[in-house]
Design a protein around this motif. Structure first.
Motif, short mmCIF file in Angstrom:
data_model
loop_
_atom_site.label_atom_id
_atom_site.label_comp_id
_atom_site.label_asym_id
_atom_site.label_seq_id
_atom_site.Cartn_x
_atom_site.Cartn_y
_atom_site.Cartn_z
N SER A 37 0.84 -1.20 0.00
CA SER A 37 0.00 0.00 0.00
C SER A 37 0.88 1.25 0.00
O SER A 37 2.03 1.22 0.40
CB SER A 37 -0.93 0.00 1.22
N TRP A 38 0.28 2.35 -0.44
CA TRP A 38 1.04 3.59 -0.56
C TRP A 38 0.11 4.80 -0.42
O TRP A 38 -1.11 4.69 -0.54
CB TRP A 38 1.76 3.64 -1.90
N ALA A 39 0.74 5.95 -0.19
CA ALA A 39 0.05 7.24 -0.17
C ALA A 39 1.06 8.31 -0.54
O ALA A 39 2.27 8.11 -0.39
CB ALA A 39 -0.54 7.53 1.21
N PHE A 40 0.56 9.44 -1.02
CA PHE A 40 1.47 10.56 -1.26
C PHE A 40 1.88 11.15 0.08
O PHE A 40 1.06 11.26 0.99
CB PHE A 40 0.80 11.63 -2.13
N MET A 41 3.13 11.53 0.19
CA MET A 41 3.67 12.03 1.46
C MET A 41 2.94 13.27 1.96
O MET A 41 2.73 13.43 3.14
CB MET A 41 5.16 12.32 1.33
N ASP A 42 2.53 14.14 1.06
CA ASP A 42 1.89 15.38 1.49
C ASP A 42 0.41 15.21 1.82
O ASP A 42 -0.27 16.17 2.13
CB ASP A 42 2.09 16.49 0.46
N GLU A 43 -0.11 14.00 1.79
CA GLU A 43 -1.50 13.74 2.14
C GLU A 43 -1.60 13.21 3.57
O GLU A 43 -2.30 12.25 3.85
CB GLU A 43 -2.13 12.76 1.15
N THR A 44 -0.87 13.84 4.46
CA THR A 44 -0.86 13.41 5.85
C THR A 44 -1.98 14.06 6.65
O THR A 44 -2.10 13.84 7.84
CB THR A 44 0.49 13.74 6.50
N GLY A 45 -2.77 14.91 6.02
CA GLY A 45 -3.88 15.56 6.71
C GLY A 45 -3.49 16.85 7.39
O GLY A 45 -4.29 17.48 8.05
N GLU A 46 -2.26 17.29 7.23
CA GLU A 46 -1.77 18.52 7.88
C GLU A 46 -1.91 19.70 6.92
O GLU A 46 -0.96 20.07 6.26
CB GLU A 46 -0.31 18.35 8.31
N GLU A 65 0.93 4.05 -12.43
CA GLU A 65 2.01 3.05 -12.42
C GLU A 65 1.94 2.16 -11.17
O GLU A 65 2.20 0.97 -11.25
CB GLU A 65 3.37 3.73 -12.54
N LEU A 66 1.62 2.74 -10.02
CA LEU A 66 1.52 1.91 -8.81
C LEU A 66 0.29 1.01 -8.86
O LEU A 66 0.31 -0.10 -8.33
CB LEU A 66 1.53 2.78 -7.56
N ASN A 67 -0.78 1.45 -9.51
CA ASN A 67 -1.93 0.57 -9.74
C ASN A 67 -1.53 -0.63 -10.60
O ASN A 67 -1.97 -1.75 -10.36
CB ASN A 67 -3.09 1.32 -10.39
N ARG A 68 -0.68 -0.38 -11.58
CA ARG A 68 -0.19 -1.48 -12.44
C ARG A 68 0.65 -2.47 -11.64
O ARG A 68 0.77 -3.63 -12.02
CB ARG A 68 0.64 -0.93 -13.60
N LYS A 69 1.24 -2.01 -10.56
CA LYS A 69 2.04 -2.89 -9.69
C LYS A 69 1.16 -3.57 -8.64
O LYS A 69 1.67 -4.22 -7.74
CB LYS A 69 3.14 -2.09 -8.97
N ALA A 70 -0.16 -3.40 -8.75
CA ALA A 70 -1.13 -3.98 -7.82
C ALA A 70 -0.94 -3.48 -6.40
O ALA A 70 -1.17 -4.21 -5.43
CB ALA A 70 -1.10 -5.51 -7.88
N MET A 71 -0.51 -2.23 -6.28
CA MET A 71 -0.38 -1.62 -4.96
C MET A 71 -1.61 -0.77 -4.71
O MET A 71 -2.11 -0.11 -5.60
CB MET A 71 0.91 -0.80 -4.88
N LYS A 72 -2.07 -0.79 -3.48
CA LYS A 72 -3.32 -0.13 -3.11
C LYS A 72 -3.03 1.26 -2.53
O LYS A 72 -2.20 1.41 -1.63
CB LYS A 72 -4.04 -0.98 -2.07
N LYS A 73 -3.76 2.26 -3.03
CA LYS A 73 -3.65 3.61 -2.47
C LYS A 73 -4.54 3.69 -1.24
O LYS A 73 -5.73 3.35 -1.29
CB LYS A 73 -4.07 4.65 -3.50
N VAL A 74 -3.95 4.10 -0.12
CA VAL A 74 -4.66 4.21 1.16
C VAL A 74 -4.31 5.56 1.79
O VAL A 74 -3.55 6.34 1.23
CB VAL A 74 -4.28 3.05 2.11
N SER A 75 -4.83 5.82 2.96
CA SER A 75 -4.47 7.06 3.66
C SER A 75 -3.02 6.94 4.14
O SER A 75 -2.50 5.84 4.32
CB SER A 75 -5.42 7.30 4.84
N ALA A 76 -2.42 8.07 4.39
CA ALA A 76 -0.99 8.10 4.77
C ALA A 76 -0.71 7.34 6.06
O ALA A 76 0.34 6.73 6.20
CB ALA A 76 -0.51 9.54 4.89
#
Length: 178
Positions: A37-46, A65-76
């Protein structure tokens, strides 16, 4: 002789075409199979920040590209990896136009004067993407582009360039699968 020069030229062009447009580095101790799983660093809610046009293009390309790697986007706070990116500004000198030269003399010696072609400074940006392990707070993978964004490029060209570069970057993720 001309055929040899032609063949050598074709081979050099073919080898230049094989050169990678990105450079990657990684932590050899990281177990990349553990990241799902992954998230963008600046999406920490701050606080909220405005995303630039290129930022939006980069985010879309990374997400694809991360979707192609079967990685799931989640909250930070749930992510295994945090994705950070930046466009590193660089200056380079570019010559344009032609110089002028003049000479005189006889036999193998003579005198000459020449002027250098005009030169201008060009601002360019190199895309760098890093993946950081959330449990250790350390970067485990980094990719940097050898192709540059500059202000003379059209929006469509910039989008295509970002898409190509990010796809090439993630073609080398996880490391060791080349």
């Amino acid at each position: 002789m001309a055929i040899r020069v032609l063949i050598a030229s074709i081979l050099m062009l073919a080898m230049a075409g094989c050169a990678s447009n990105v450079v990657t580095d990684y932590d050899s101790a990281a177990v990349f199979g553990n990241y799902s799983s992954w998230a963008f660093m600046d999406e920490t809610g701050e606080g909220q920040s405005v995303v630039s046009l290129d930022g939006s293009r980069i985010r879309n390309a990374v997400e694809r590209e991360l979707n192609r790697k079967a990685m799931k986007k989640v909250s930070a706070d749930e992510a295994d990896l945090l994705v950070a990116w930046e466009i590193v500004e660089e200056e380079r000198l570019e010559s344009y136009g032609v110089g002028f030269g003049l000479g005189f003399g006889h036999s193998p010696f003579g005198w000459g004067l020449a002027s250098a072609p005009p030169v201008r400074e060009v601002q360019e940006g190199k895309l760098v993407i890093e993946l950081a392990d959330t449990s250790t707070q350390r970067v485990v993978w980094r990719a940097a582009s050898r192709r540059y964004l500059n202000e003379d490029q059209s929006p469509e060209y910039r989008r295509e360039l970002i898409d190509e570069v990010v796809a090439e970057m993630f073609s080398k993720y996880p490391p060791g699968l080349d």
